[in-house]
Design a protein around this motif. Sequence first.
Motif, mmCIF file in Angstrom:
data_model
loop_
_atom_site.group_PDB
_atom_site.id
_atom_site.type_symbol
_atom_site.label_atom_id
_atom_site.label_comp_id
_atom_site.label_asym_id
_atom_site.label_seq_id
_atom_site.Cartn_x
_atom_site.Cartn_y
_atom_site.Cartn_z
ATOM 1 N N ILE A 22 56.341 36.366 5.294
ATOM 2 C CA ILE A 22 56.921 35.225 6.639
ATOM 3 C C ILE A 22 58.628 35.418 6.718
ATOM 4 C CG2 ILE A 22 56.832 33.629 7.053
ATOM 5 C CD1 ILE A 22 54.046 34.803 7.852
ATOM 6 N N VAL A 23 59.241 35.343 7.367
ATOM 7 C CA VAL A 23 60.110 35.719 8.071
ATOM 8 C C VAL A 23 60.770 34.346 9.073
ATOM 9 C CG1 VAL A 23 62.855 36.261 8.720
ATOM 10 C CG2 VAL A 23 60.830 37.880 6.975
ATOM 11 N N THR A 24 60.884 33.209 9.081
ATOM 12 C CA THR A 24 60.788 32.519 9.779
ATOM 13 C C THR A 24 62.316 31.710 9.972
ATOM 14 O OG1 THR A 24 59.511 31.081 8.400
ATOM 15 C CG2 THR A 24 61.260 29.599 10.027
ATOM 16 N N LEU A 25 63.358 31.822 11.408
ATOM 17 C CA LEU A 25 63.626 32.025 12.069
ATOM 18 C C LEU A 25 64.035 30.524 13.100
ATOM 19 C CD1 LEU A 25 66.266 33.193 13.576
ATOM 20 C CD2 LEU A 25 65.277 33.912 14.878
ATOM 21 N N LEU A 26 64.860 29.483 12.720
ATOM 22 C CA LEU A 26 65.760 28.172 12.920
ATOM 23 C C LEU A 26 66.943 28.515 13.704
ATOM 24 C CD1 LEU A 26 64.470 25.321 13.203
ATOM 25 C CD2 LEU A 26 65.603 25.121 11.024
ATOM 26 N N ALA A 39 64.504 31.941 7.023
ATOM 27 C CA ALA A 39 63.845 31.725 5.237
ATOM 28 C C ALA A 39 62.837 33.064 5.545
ATOM 29 C CB ALA A 39 63.442 30.749 5.065
ATOM 30 N N TYR A 40 62.840 33.299 3.678
ATOM 31 C CA TYR A 40 61.843 34.372 3.360
ATOM 32 C C TYR A 40 61.001 33.496 2.626
ATOM 33 C CZ TYR A 40 59.863 37.991 1.284
ATOM 34 O OH TYR A 40 58.756 39.559 0.848
ATOM 35 N N GLN A 41 59.985 34.492 2.651
ATOM 36 C CA GLN A 41 59.251 33.948 1.659
ATOM 37 C C GLN A 41 57.425 34.725 1.544
ATOM 38 O OE1 GLN A 41 56.979 29.909 2.501
ATOM 39 N NE2 GLN A 41 57.640 30.215 4.355
ATOM 40 N N GLU A 42 56.815 34.948 0.821
ATOM 41 C CA GLU A 42 56.123 35.788 0.990
ATOM 42 C C GLU A 42 54.788 34.931 0.884
ATOM 43 O OE1 GLU A 42 54.798 37.257 -3.549
ATOM 44 O OE2 GLU A 42 56.433 38.148 -3.898
ATOM 45 N N ALA A 74 64.746 25.291 17.647
ATOM 46 C CA ALA A 74 63.994 26.759 18.171
ATOM 47 C C ALA A 74 63.600 27.427 16.955
ATOM 48 C CB ALA A 74 64.423 27.525 19.121
ATOM 49 N N CYS A 75 62.381 27.643 16.801
ATOM 50 C CA CYS A 75 61.914 28.388 15.742
ATOM 51 C C CYS A 75 61.030 29.292 15.778
ATOM 52 C CB CYS A 75 61.323 27.078 14.775
ATOM 53 S SG CYS A 75 60.442 27.568 12.993
ATOM 54 N N VAL A 76 60.911 30.091 15.375
ATOM 55 C CA VAL A 76 60.121 31.822 15.340
ATOM 56 C C VAL A 76 59.843 32.508 14.004
ATOM 57 C CG1 VAL A 76 59.400 33.553 16.405
ATOM 58 C CG2 VAL A 76 60.970 31.650 18.207
ATOM 59 N N GLU A 77 58.624 32.237 13.487
ATOM 60 C CA GLU A 77 57.608 32.939 12.385
ATOM 61 C C GLU A 77 57.336 33.988 12.691
ATOM 62 O OE1 GLU A 77 55.283 30.646 9.524
ATOM 63 O OE2 GLU A 77 53.862 31.621 10.743
ATOM 64 N N PHE A 78 57.565 35.053 11.739
ATOM 65 C CA PHE A 78 57.316 36.402 11.664
ATOM 66 C C PHE A 78 56.461 37.298 10.975
ATOM 67 C CE2 PHE A 78 61.329 36.154 13.750
ATOM 68 C CZ PHE A 78 61.456 37.298 14.949
ATOM 69 N N SER A 79 55.307 37.090 11.306
ATOM 70 C CA SER A 79 54.427 37.286 9.638
ATOM 71 C C SER A 79 54.015 39.097 9.961
ATOM 72 C CB SER A 79 52.861 36.979 10.671
ATOM 73 O OG SER A 79 51.835 37.427 9.289
#
Length: 209
Positions: A110-114, A190-193, A158-163
Amino acid sequence: MWHLSLAMGLVVREILLINVSGEDKPGVTRAVSEVLVEHGSDILDIGQAVIHDSLNLGILAKIPKDQEVEQVQKEILYSLHAMDMKVRFQSISEESYEHWVGQQGKPRHIVTLLAHRVTAQHIARVTTTTVEQGLNIDKITRLSGRVPIERIEDNSKACVEFSLRGVPTDMSALRASLLELSAEMDVDVAYQEDNIYRRNRRLVVFDMD
């Protein structure tokens, strides 16, 4: 408008991919699922997204061998015709389906962009990094509220999540690229498994004797 498209070649006719698109309105998913119920079908996969009242619905269904696939298609077309929805059908081969199922064992991330607002440059930089690392994007989701065009408050977010799915070519390089992006563009990344620990609440206790 009706659209009927059938993939040719070696196929297992019982596996049918149904893609529906058009203006979002109540009853679209029900219309398709009710036809599938009448023919005793199983849902192998389903996904739906709505952007600015534009609906995209995908259903992967297994049609029993004693049912006519053409009849299923006709009934779905008829059900959605009055709703002015576009429908596309594709028969899926057994080989293609098994290959798709086999992909589910790959690691997920998961990569989350804020940011105050998400720009095309932000998306381009994140996706360039994922491509360079050999990762495939499964899904992109907006987690924040809808953003007004004219006015952006200082505290707006604004927040976008990439799976993502796959094995990074170089995990250290992936983290470094995302960190560099964050610093250069003044955004939080943010990056996380993507595993059970990401979703479950955790409690850390320190025993200070």
